[in-house]
Design an enzyme around this catalytic site. Structure first.
Site, PDB file in Angstrom:
ATOM      1  N   HIS A  99      12.639  -8.643 -19.026  1.00  0.00           N
ATOM      2  CA  HIS A  99      12.482  -7.652 -18.267  1.00  0.00           C
ATOM      3  C   HIS A  99      13.557  -6.460 -18.593  1.00  0.00           C
ATOM      4  CE1 HIS A  99       9.332  -9.693 -15.874  1.00  0.00           C
ATOM      5  NE2 HIS A  99       8.600  -9.077 -16.811  1.00  0.00           N
ATOM      6  N   GLU A 102      15.983  -5.099 -15.559  1.00  0.00           N
ATOM      7  CA  GLU A 102      16.629  -6.125 -14.751  1.00  0.00           C
ATOM      8  C   GLU A 102      17.957  -6.368 -15.079  1.00  0.00           C
ATOM      9  OE1 GLU A 102      13.932  -9.411 -14.473  1.00  0.00           O
ATOM     10  OE2 GLU A 102      12.146  -7.981 -13.618  1.00  0.00           O
ATOM     11  N   ARG A 155      10.066  -1.580 -17.791  1.00  0.00           N
ATOM     12  CA  ARG A 155      10.035  -3.128 -17.605  1.00  0.00           C
ATOM     13  C   ARG A 155       9.536  -3.943 -18.934  1.00  0.00           C
ATOM     14  NH1 ARG A 155       8.366  -7.329 -13.622  1.00  0.00           N
ATOM     15  NH2 ARG A 155       6.350  -8.399 -14.656  1.00  0.00           N
ATOM     16  N   HIS A 230      16.215 -13.470 -14.318  1.00  0.00           N
ATOM     17  CA  HIS A 230      15.357 -12.148 -14.016  1.00  0.00           C
ATOM     18  C   HIS A 230      16.160 -11.709 -12.703  1.00  0.00           C
ATOM     19  CE1 HIS A 230      11.566 -12.493 -16.479  1.00  0.00           C
ATOM     20  NE2 HIS A 230      12.435 -13.605 -16.585  1.00  0.00           N
ATOM     21  N   GLU A 306      15.419 -15.658  -9.798  1.00  0.00           N
ATOM     22  CA  GLU A 306      15.339 -14.291  -9.755  1.00  0.00           C
ATOM     23  C   GLU A 306      16.962 -13.887  -8.824  1.00  0.00           C
ATOM     24  OE1 GLU A 306      13.236 -12.256 -10.326  1.00  0.00           O
ATOM     25  OE2 GLU A 306      11.447 -13.320 -10.363  1.00  0.00           O
TER      26      GLU A 306
HETATM   27  O1  0X9 Z   1       6.676 -11.503 -12.450  1.00  0.00           O
HETATM   28  C1  0X9 Z   1       7.422 -12.008 -13.260  1.00  0.00           C
HETATM   29  O2  0X9 Z   1       7.346 -12.176 -14.430  1.00  0.00           O
HETATM   30  C2  0X9 Z   1       8.902 -12.521 -12.571  1.00  0.00           C
HETATM   31  N1  0X9 Z   1       9.284 -11.967 -11.659  1.00  0.00           N
HETATM   32  S1  0X9 Z   1       9.810 -10.398 -11.953  1.00  0.00           S
HETATM   33  O3  0X9 Z   1      10.007  -9.690 -10.655  1.00  0.00           O
HETATM   34  N2  0X9 Z   1      11.341 -10.610 -12.499  1.00  0.00           N
HETATM   35  O4  0X9 Z   1       9.114  -9.646 -12.860  1.00  0.00           O
HETATM   36  C3  0X9 Z   1       8.458 -13.902 -11.983  1.00  0.00           C
HETATM   37  C4  0X9 Z   1       7.719 -15.004 -12.987  1.00  0.00           C
HETATM   38  C5  0X9 Z   1       7.578 -16.269 -12.491  1.00  0.00           C
HETATM   39  N3  0X9 Z   1       6.862 -17.195 -13.138  1.00  0.00           N
HETATM   40  C6  0X9 Z   1       5.596 -17.271 -13.397  1.00  0.00           C
HETATM   41  N4  0X9 Z   1       4.861 -16.574 -12.544  1.00  0.00           N
HETATM   42  N5  0X9 Z   1       5.036 -18.065 -14.233  1.00  0.00           N
HETATM   43 ZN    ZN Z   2      11.530 -10.234 -14.234  1.00  0.00          ZN
END
Ligand code: 0X9
Ligand code: ZN
Length: 370
Positions: A99, A102, A155, A230, A306
């Site tokens: 992303h 980040e 993003r 992330h 995270e």
């Molecule tokens: O939403 C995402 O892709 C991730 N959070 S972020 O705030 N960095 O965008 C979390 C991903 C967690 N994993 C899955 N949902 N599989």
């Molecule tokens: Zn992310």
């Protein structure tokens, strides 16, 4: 080397190939004299120069390959760290920069790359050198470059939607574009190209995801651990994320996460704490992410971490001050020792879990009999 020769080299069967003159843009010039600093965020050009310099400076420990190119022709790199003359049986995968906004993710990746390479170079005997490391330092270079040039909070990647796609906007959320598991693709994601969580026209449609998938599949026999960096959240999220259901070894992954988070917390000079929970229940259900792809390819220990947010009220959580890069890198490196220990000897870790469970069962039985 022209493009045709590059393609010929690719199709010759090596899959990925040793770095030479295969760049599509002007190749970065190595600058071995330049020392790295962690008190500012580096833009993509500086990161690329750093990677190429490390490759030139540490040929016995650091190996850079080109996996492919982003939509805007930026180079997608893979870094392998470890004693080249004595490859280890197991390898740990880390990816960063999926992303774009980040920034602490690729900055932490750079810190880890630096520390792990130095540990190898001084022939350190430690957990860090007991496994090899396979690191994608920047999954989404186009998006990252765009956050420096145009829009700090971007993003996604930078590929314009195919003609006819709903919305006709730019960018796919790469962490919604992994096509495996099939039933996860599209869950908690958008089909509208203007959305922040646009999943793309189909699974693995994006060049950046294609390169990731190819690299992970190639390395798969040696990898038993995969961590995706992330921000933000201070959370260690285990797979699955595409469903609230749990993999059958869920307890192993949570125990692993707790053990390694304990080490991160011990190493934290800022007294930071991290939660450990499955992504699907702890955060939200979202499919098409790299962690579920990793779990589905059979990698046992999988997490999306995270990293910490900015607590500066003036700032969005993604805009963690550059003063914090070092503290985040140091504490995560502390936890990485535990990651390496488990990866080098997973049976030992699993046996110790079984013993703990047996002791707890015995205690429970004794109390019940009182
Ligand atoms: O939403 C995402 O892709 C991730 N959070 S972020 O705030 N960095 O965008 C979390 C991903 C967690 N994993 C899955 N949902 N599989
Ligand atoms: Zn992310």
């Amino acid at each position: 080397m022209n493009l045709l020769l590059v393609l010929a080299a690719l199709t010759a069967g090596t899959g990925s190939y040793v770095i030479n003159d295969s760049w599509r843009m002007a190749p970065p010039q190595p600058d071995p004299a330049k020392t790295i600093n962690f008190d500012e965020y580096h833009d993509w050009t500086a990161m690329e120069t750093y990677l190429v310099s490390m490759n030139a400076t540490y040929p016995d420990c650091f190996h850079l390959t080109i996996l492919g190119w982003s939509h805007e022709n930026r180079t997608l790199y893979k870094v392998e760290i470890g004693d080249r003359s004595r490859p280890k049986e197991k390898a740990v995968w880390i990816d960063a920069g999926t992303h774009a906004r980040e920034w602490i993710s690729p900055a932490t990746g750079e810190y880890l790359i630096n520390e792990l390479t130095l540990a190898c170079d001084r022939s350190e005997t430690s957990a860090y050198t007991s496994v090899d490391w396979i690191i994608l330092p920047m999954v989404n270079p186009d998006g990252y470059a765009y956050t420096h040039s145009d829009e700090r909070m971007w993003r996604k990647n930078r590929r314009p939607a195919d003609s006819g796609d709903d919305g006709g906007c730019v960018g796919v959320d790469l962490n919604r574009n992994f096509g495996t598991p099939n039933e996860g693709f599209g869950v908690g994601a958008s089909s509208y190209s203007c959305s922040e969580t646009y999943k793309g026209p189909r699974g693995d449609s994006e060049p950046e995801v294609e390169a990731f998938v190819k690299a992970m599949n190639e390395a798969r026999p040696r990898i038993n651990t995969a961590i995706s960096l992330h921000s933000f959240g201070q959370s260690w999220l285990t797979s699955y994320g595409y469903t609230t259901e749990r993999p059958e070894d869920h307890d192993h992954m949570i125990a692993w996460g707790k053990k390694c988070v304990e080490e991160i917390e011990k190493a934290s000079k800022k007294n930071r704490t991290y939660s450990v929970e499955p992504a699907g229940t702890g955060l939200y259900v979202a499919g098409g992410a790299s962690d579920d792809f990793a779990k589905y390819t059979g990698i046992k220990f999988v997490a999306t971490v995270e990293l910490p947010p900015s607590h500066d009220g003036q700032n969005n959580g993604h805009k963690l001050s550059a003063d914090e890069i070092l503290s985040v890198g140091e504490e995560f490196y502390g936890g990485l020792k535990c990651v390496a220990e488990v990866a080098a000897n997973p049976d030992h870790f699993l046996q110790s879990l079984e013993q703990q469970q047996a002791a707890a069962d015995q205690d429970a039985a004794r109390i019940a009999a009182m």
